[in-house]
Design an enzyme around this catalytic site. Structure first.
Site, short mmCIF file in Angstrom:
data_model
loop_
_atom_site.label_atom_id
_atom_site.label_comp_id
_atom_site.label_asym_id
_atom_site.label_seq_id
_atom_site.Cartn_x
_atom_site.Cartn_y
_atom_site.Cartn_z
CE LYS A 112 -7.77 6.90 3.84
NZ LYS A 112 -6.50 7.00 3.65
NE ARG A 163 -0.19 -2.28 16.02
CZ ARG A 163 -0.20 -1.70 14.70
NH1 ARG A 163 -0.65 -2.53 13.55
NH2 ARG A 163 0.04 -0.43 14.46
CE LYS A 181 -2.36 1.67 3.71
NZ LYS A 181 -2.25 3.18 3.71
CG ASP A 241 -4.82 4.67 1.65
OD1 ASP A 241 -6.02 5.12 1.37
OD2 ASP A 241 -4.23 4.48 2.80
NE ARG A 271 2.21 2.02 13.09
CZ ARG A 271 1.36 2.81 13.83
NH1 ARG A 271 2.00 3.55 14.54
NH2 ARG A 271 -0.03 2.61 13.54
CB THR A 315 -10.70 4.40 12.28
OG1 THR A 315 -9.47 4.62 11.73
CG2 THR A 315 -11.39 3.00 11.68
CG ASP A 358 -12.72 17.64 -6.81
OD1 ASP A 358 -13.63 18.14 -7.01
OD2 ASP A 358 -11.60 18.00 -6.63
O1 C5P Z 1 1.32 0.53 10.98
P1 C5P Z 1 -0.17 0.12 11.14
O2 C5P Z 1 -0.23 -1.56 10.99
O3 C5P Z 1 -0.82 0.72 12.06
O4 C5P Z 1 -0.40 0.52 9.58
C1 C5P Z 1 -1.99 0.57 8.99
C2 C5P Z 1 -2.07 1.47 8.13
O5 C5P Z 1 -3.41 1.61 7.70
C3 C5P Z 1 -1.60 2.75 7.94
O6 C5P Z 1 -1.22 3.19 6.72
C4 C5P Z 1 -2.67 3.57 8.34
O7 C5P Z 1 -2.69 4.83 7.73
C5 C5P Z 1 -3.89 2.97 7.49
N1 C5P Z 1 -5.30 2.98 7.90
C6 C5P Z 1 -5.50 2.83 9.29
N2 C5P Z 1 -6.95 3.10 9.56
C7 C5P Z 1 -7.69 3.54 8.98
C8 C5P Z 1 -7.31 3.54 7.46
C9 C5P Z 1 -6.20 3.40 7.07
O8 C5P Z 1 -4.79 2.33 10.12
N3 C5P Z 1 -8.89 3.62 9.28
#
Ligand code: C5P
Length: 235
Positions: free
Chosen positions: A62, A183, A33, A60, A213, A121, A65
């Site tokens: 988003k 996670r 992504k 991504d 991460r 979110t 417009d």
């Molecule tokens: O590092 P992590 O696993 O938290 O990354 C999640 C990815 O998903 C990031 O790029 C974040 O911007 C994206 N994201 C998110 N929650 C959302 C939409 C996108 O964590 N509601």
């Protein structure tokens, strides 16, 4: 493109760091992504470079417009060869339909998947109601926006893993749920609060999980990625 996959969120500051990171995955080419930071910093070439390496790309950005502008923008994104991209469902059914048409018009081969953001979110129900004057509950809003996306011909929505069941209930199993917030119990939560494991995301019915991460910051990212694949895809 196979259904049910792990997408690595490449939240790196520049193309060099991203390409260095991707070198660590020998053999398997993860779906990646690319977000606004990298795209706006490096331009479309970063997408071409990553595609040339053989990765599928979820861009991504988003979009939100007027329908005509989104349609033209989507044609250009399709020409880059992205595999998946997104819009805000708040742009209306007409805008989403125009986006989908633009992708089909610009695509060289298969039309990229198009998914919608329902409510970010980071937006709480209270702020949505007080600032955006949406009086429905968050659940009702997510459900309605998902149904709007479906009637515009989109392939699915981005949602929290905890909303995936709601979306599937409203739109059917064939409508894709792409879920971040993944996670492991022993992992660092970072700034995520509503999280779930890859196994649980699979049980809930997520089709694609977006993992940042837990892979990018792992000591051995390739091993971390394979663990997520085993748990989510089963391979
Ligand atoms: O590092 P992590 O696993 O938290 O990354 C999640 C990815 O998903 C990031 O790029 C974040 O911007 C994206 N994201 C998110 N929650 C959302 C939409 C996108 O964590 N509601």
């Amino acid at each position: 493109m196979k259904k049910r996959d792990v997408i690595i969120a490449c939240d790196f500051p520049n193309a060099q760091a991203t390409l260095e990171f991707l070198k660590r995955f020998e053999g398997r080419k993860p779906f990646v992504k690319i977000g606004m930071e990298l795209f706006y910093g490096e331009g479309p070439d970063v997408v071409r470079q990553i595609k040339a390496l053989g990765h599928d790309v979820f861009l991504d950005l988003k979009l939100h417009d007027i329908p005509n502008t989104v349609n033209k923008a989507m044609r250009n994104l399709a020409r880059l060869g992205v595999n998946m991209t997104n819009v805000h469902a708040a742009g209306t059914i007409d805008m989403m339909r125009a986006a989908k048409e633009g992708l089909a018009e610009g695509a060289q081969g298969e039309t990229p998947m198009l998914i919608a953001v329902t409510q970010l979110t980071s937006t709480s129900e209270q702020r949505m109601q007080q600032e955006l004057l949406i009086s429905a509950s968050m659940e009702e809003t997510v459900k309605r926006y998902a149904k709007n996306a479906q009637s515009a011909g989109l392939d699915g929505v981005v949602c929290s893993p905890l909303e995936a069941g709601l979306v599937k209930g409203a739109c059917g199993a064939g409508f894709c749920a792409v879920t971040p917030g993944i996670r492991y119990p022993e992992g660092d939560m970072g700034d995520q609060s509503r999280v779930t494991t890859p196994q649980k995301a699979r049980e809930i019915g997520a089709d694609y999980i977006v993992v940042g991460r837990p892979v990018t910051k792992a000591e051995d990212p390739a091993e971390a990625y394979l663990r997520v694949c085993r748990d989510f895809i089963g391979e």
